[in-house]
Design an enzyme around this catalytic site. Structure first.
Site, mmCIF file in Angstrom:
data_model
loop_
_atom_site.group_PDB
_atom_site.id
_atom_site.type_symbol
_atom_site.label_atom_id
_atom_site.label_comp_id
_atom_site.label_asym_id
_atom_site.label_seq_id
_atom_site.Cartn_x
_atom_site.Cartn_y
_atom_site.Cartn_z
ATOM 1 N N ILE A 181 1.199 1.582 -7.302
ATOM 2 C CA ILE A 181 -0.247 1.398 -7.508
ATOM 3 C C ILE A 181 -0.981 1.342 -6.177
ATOM 4 C CG2 ILE A 181 -1.986 -0.242 -8.351
ATOM 5 C CD1 ILE A 181 0.097 -1.021 -10.549
ATOM 6 N N GLY A 182 -0.418 0.622 -5.213
ATOM 7 C CA GLY A 182 -1.068 0.483 -3.908
ATOM 8 C C GLY A 182 -1.252 1.807 -3.204
ATOM 9 N N ALA A 209 3.611 -16.522 -15.161
ATOM 10 C CA ALA A 209 2.907 -17.635 -14.515
ATOM 11 C C ALA A 209 2.190 -17.171 -13.247
ATOM 12 C CB ALA A 209 3.893 -18.748 -14.176
ATOM 13 N N ALA A 240 0.795 -1.240 0.000
ATOM 14 C CA ALA A 240 0.000 0.000 0.000
ATOM 15 C C ALA A 240 0.821 1.281 0.000
ATOM 16 C CB ALA A 240 -0.928 0.008 1.209
ATOM 17 N N TYR A 265 7.081 -14.590 -13.776
ATOM 18 C CA TYR A 265 6.160 -13.489 -13.467
ATOM 19 C C TYR A 265 4.851 -13.722 -14.210
ATOM 20 C CZ TYR A 265 4.319 -8.713 -13.119
ATOM 21 O OH TYR A 265 3.525 -7.610 -12.871
ATOM 22 N N ASP A 305 2.306 -3.413 4.410
ATOM 23 C CA ASP A 305 3.503 -3.330 3.568
ATOM 24 C C ASP A 305 4.728 -3.727 4.389
ATOM 25 O OD1 ASP A 305 3.817 -1.372 0.685
ATOM 26 O OD2 ASP A 305 5.559 -2.299 1.645
ATOM 27 N N CYS A 361 3.507 -5.887 7.374
ATOM 28 C CA CYS A 361 2.995 -7.214 7.025
ATOM 29 C C CYS A 361 3.620 -7.700 5.729
ATOM 30 C CB CYS A 361 1.474 -7.179 6.876
ATOM 31 S SG CYS A 361 0.776 -8.771 6.359
ATOM 32 N N VAL A 406 3.009 0.236 -15.964
ATOM 33 C CA VAL A 406 2.631 1.361 -15.115
ATOM 34 C C VAL A 406 3.897 2.013 -14.568
ATOM 35 C CG1 VAL A 406 1.200 2.114 -13.169
ATOM 36 C CG2 VAL A 406 0.608 0.012 -14.395
ATOM 37 N N ASN A 410 -2.599 -6.369 -3.710
ATOM 38 C CA ASN A 410 -1.804 -5.612 -4.672
ATOM 39 C C ASN A 410 -0.313 -5.885 -4.606
ATOM 40 O OD1 ASN A 410 -1.277 -3.045 -6.419
ATOM 41 N ND2 ASN A 410 -0.161 -2.666 -4.510
HETATM 42 N N1 LIG Z 1 4.304 -1.484 -12.598
HETATM 43 C C1 LIG Z 1 3.794 -2.204 -13.574
HETATM 44 O O1 LIG Z 1 4.173 -2.059 -14.770
HETATM 45 C C2 LIG Z 1 2.722 -3.205 -13.282
HETATM 46 C C3 LIG Z 1 2.535 -3.714 -11.999
HETATM 47 N N2 LIG Z 1 1.563 -4.678 -11.811
HETATM 48 C C4 LIG Z 1 1.368 -5.242 -10.471
HETATM 49 O O2 LIG Z 1 0.917 -4.208 -9.595
HETATM 50 C C5 LIG Z 1 1.273 -4.526 -8.238
HETATM 51 C C6 LIG Z 1 1.956 -3.329 -7.611
HETATM 52 O O3 LIG Z 1 3.125 -3.083 -8.369
HETATM 53 P P1 LIG Z 1 3.815 -1.630 -8.423
HETATM 54 O O4 LIG Z 1 2.975 -0.629 -7.731
HETATM 55 O O5 LIG Z 1 4.235 -1.410 -9.826
HETATM 56 O O6 LIG Z 1 5.123 -1.959 -7.566
HETATM 57 P P2 LIG Z 1 5.965 -1.066 -6.524
HETATM 58 O O7 LIG Z 1 7.258 -1.799 -6.395
HETATM 59 O O8 LIG Z 1 5.958 0.353 -6.920
HETATM 60 O O9 LIG Z 1 5.132 -1.223 -5.158
HETATM 61 C C7 LIG Z 1 4.945 -2.491 -4.622
HETATM 62 C C8 LIG Z 1 4.656 -2.361 -3.133
HETATM 63 O O10 LIG Z 1 4.505 -3.676 -2.596
HETATM 64 C C9 LIG Z 1 5.300 -3.811 -1.440
HETATM 65 N N3 LIG Z 1 5.704 -5.218 -1.255
HETATM 66 C C10 LIG Z 1 6.627 -5.910 -1.963
HETATM 67 N N4 LIG Z 1 6.759 -7.147 -1.483
HETATM 68 C C11 LIG Z 1 5.898 -7.249 -0.426
HETATM 69 C C12 LIG Z 1 5.565 -8.283 0.474
HETATM 70 N N5 LIG Z 1 6.199 -9.467 0.436
HETATM 71 N N6 LIG Z 1 4.618 -8.049 1.416
HETATM 72 C C13 LIG Z 1 4.016 -6.838 1.485
HETATM 73 N N7 LIG Z 1 4.280 -5.803 0.657
HETATM 74 C C14 LIG Z 1 5.217 -6.023 -0.287
HETATM 75 C C15 LIG Z 1 6.489 -2.888 -1.671
HETATM 76 O O11 LIG Z 1 7.120 -2.537 -0.455
HETATM 77 C C16 LIG Z 1 5.812 -1.706 -2.352
HETATM 78 O O12 LIG Z 1 5.319 -0.781 -1.411
HETATM 79 C C17 LIG Z 1 2.173 -5.774 -8.336
HETATM 80 O O13 LIG Z 1 1.392 -6.928 -8.049
HETATM 81 C C18 LIG Z 1 2.599 -5.797 -9.810
HETATM 82 O O14 LIG Z 1 2.884 -7.100 -10.268
HETATM 83 C C19 LIG Z 1 0.739 -5.110 -12.822
HETATM 84 C C20 LIG Z 1 0.889 -4.618 -14.078
HETATM 85 C C21 LIG Z 1 1.881 -3.633 -14.420
HETATM 86 C C1 LIG Z 2 8.558 -6.933 -18.036
HETATM 87 C C2 LIG Z 2 8.065 -5.953 -17.056
HETATM 88 C C3 LIG Z 2 6.846 -6.384 -16.303
HETATM 89 C C4 LIG Z 2 6.244 -5.189 -15.606
HETATM 90 C C5 LIG Z 2 4.983 -5.528 -14.867
HETATM 91 C C6 LIG Z 2 3.817 -5.864 -15.723
HETATM 92 O O1 LIG Z 2 2.995 -6.614 -15.287
HETATM 93 C C7 LIG Z 2 3.676 -5.236 -17.095
HETATM 94 C C8 LIG Z 2 2.745 -6.024 -17.983
HETATM 95 C C9 LIG Z 2 2.500 -5.197 -19.222
HETATM 96 C C10 LIG Z 2 2.244 -5.702 -20.427
HETATM 97 C C11 LIG Z 2 2.182 -7.121 -20.735
HETATM 98 C C12 LIG Z 2 1.909 -7.484 -22.028
HETATM 99 C C13 LIG Z 2 1.795 -8.884 -22.423
HETATM 100 C C14 LIG Z 2 1.620 -9.160 -23.743
HETATM 101 C C15 LIG Z 2 1.471 -10.577 -24.191
HETATM 102 O O2 LIG Z 2 0.159 -10.926 -23.948
HETATM 103 C C16 LIG Z 2 1.751 -10.763 -25.694
HETATM 104 O O3 LIG Z 2 0.510 -10.559 -26.316
HETATM 105 C C17 LIG Z 2 2.690 -9.734 -26.237
HETATM 106 C C18 LIG Z 2 2.669 -9.741 -27.765
HETATM 107 C C19 LIG Z 2 3.412 -8.494 -28.228
HETATM 108 C C20 LIG Z 2 3.411 -8.388 -29.722
HETATM 109 O O4 LIG Z 2 2.311 -8.242 -30.281
HETATM 110 O O5 LIG Z 2 4.509 -8.490 -30.278
#
Ligand SMILES: NC(=O)C1=CN([C@@H]2O[C@H](COP(=O)(O)OP(=O)(O)OC[C@H]3O[C@@H](n4cnc5c(N)ncnc54)[C@H](O)[C@@H]3O)[C@@H](O)[C@H]2O)C=CC1
Ligand SMILES: CCCCCC(=O)CC\C=C/C=C/C=C/[C@@H](O)[C@@H](O)CCCC(=O)O
Length: 258
Positions: A17-18, A153, A13, A151, A36, A63, A186, A91
């Site tokens: 995003i959180g 998976a 949090a 990731y 967090d 936590c 993001v 989150n």
């Molecule tokens: N940033 C991106 O491009 C994307 C992020 N996500 C997902 O969004 C969620 C949040 O990611 P972001 O805000 O980007 O990351 P961030 O790294 O900016 O924030 C993550 C937060 O989670 C906390 N955290 C990490 N491990 C923890 C644990 N074991 N227990 C409790 N808290 C913990 C961290 O201290 C931090 O405050 C994640 O699940 C991530 O996979 C999904 C799609 C895209």
């Molecule tokens: C690698 C950094 C991960 C950051 C955290 C995220 O969760 C980001 C996820 C963002 C986008 C994911 C896109 C996945 C796309 C696949 O489904 C595949 O369709 C990609 C095909 C791309 C293409 O058309 O060449």
């Protein structure tokens, strides 16, 4: 669901995003327990939030979602302090393929652990009021990211768990809606860290940068707004909401799987 007076738990949090989700829930009248592991960022954020929203509407709890003991203590403290739990935002997550077992423990198992403990507080079968759970998955939960297979998976697992729990809730009468949020990239520390790793070594960096170009980069407010839709729209259960810049779409799963 109207948010005024509702009680929310947000994991991960205090950053990214959180943090945006926490602030939006507070802006809409909810009370929020921030779970967090980042104490320093958490204490700094709490100073700001208490000035803006008063002393009584936020609770910072150390936590780690890898620890069942810490999760149980945090959710019990939340329920004791605020009088229950209505909203859970699972989150917390990381992206580090070199520590993939820890990533599974946080991104997927953490969602499962917190959900199961939260059911003991939220489910109408356990004396709770029902409510809503939103799990932060990813676009990588719907399609593969070739440079981070584990990731990918974990996020596919979050979506499968979400949809199964939504069906179980309906069949059992928990009174809880369960949905998944699937953002593209993001602008957060997680994303910035991934870019620095890609610069150092990955032979797949070019492919990832192509995907960043293709899908775009969201700001955290766009993601928080989408999460709010899943929280407040009582018709949404078992959904996966895709979020890309300037667009949101609910995924339609094959009818044979419904
Ligand atoms: N940033 C991106 O491009 C994307 C992020 N996500 C997902 O969004 C969620 C949040 O990611 P972001 O805000 O980007 O990351 P961030 O790294 O900016 O924030 C993550 C937060 O989670 C906390 N955290 C990490 N491990 C923890 C644990 N074991 N227990 C409790 N808290 C913990 C961290 O201290 C931090 O405050 C994640 O699940 C991530 O996979 C999904 C799609 C895209
Ligand atoms: C690698 C950094 C991960 C950051 C955290 C995220 O969760 C980001 C996820 C963002 C986008 C994911 C896109 C996945 C796309 C696949 O489904 C595949 O369709 C990609 C095909 C791309 C293409 O058309 O060449």
């Amino acid at each position: 669901m109207a948010l005024n007076g509702k009680i929310a738990v947000v994991t991960g949090a205090v950053m990214g995003i959180g943090k945006a989700v926490t602030e939006l829930l507070l802006q809409n009248g909810a009370k929020v327990a921030l779970l967090d592991v980042n104490r320093i960022a958490g204490e700094s954020l709490m100073e700001t939030l208490k000035k803006q929203y008063g002393q009584e509407r936020t609770l910072l709890l150390n936590c780690n979602v890898e620890s069942d003991e810490q999760i149980k203590a945090a959710l019990q403290k939340t329920a004791d302090t605020f009088g229950g739990i209505d909203i859970l935002c699972n989150n917390a997550g990381i992206m580090n393929e070199s520590t993939w077992e820890r990533m599974v423990s946080i991104n997927l198992m953490g969602v499962i652990r917190v959900t199961y403990v939260a059911l003991e507080h939220m489910s109408k079968l356990a004396g709770g009021r029902g409510g809503v759970i939103v799990n932060t998955a990813s676009l990588a939960g719907l399609g593969p990211l070739l440079n981070c297979p584990v990731y990918t998976a974990t996020k596919h697992g979050v979506i499968g768990f979400t949809r199964a729990m939504a069906d179980a809730s309906t069949a059992s009468g928990y009174g809880i809606r369960v949905n998944a949020l699937c953002p593209s990239f993001v602008q957060t520390d997680l994303f910035t860290n991934v870019l620095s790793i890609l610069r150092q070594s990955s032979h797949l960096a070019a492919a990832t940068h192509q995907m960043i170009e293709k899908f775009g980069v969201l700001n955290v407010s766009e993601v928080a707004d989408a999460l709010l839709e899943l929280v407040t729209d009582d018709t949404k259960n078992g959904e996966a909401l895709i979020v890309v810049p300037n667009e949101r779409n609910y995924i339609t799963f094959p009818s044979i799987l419904k």
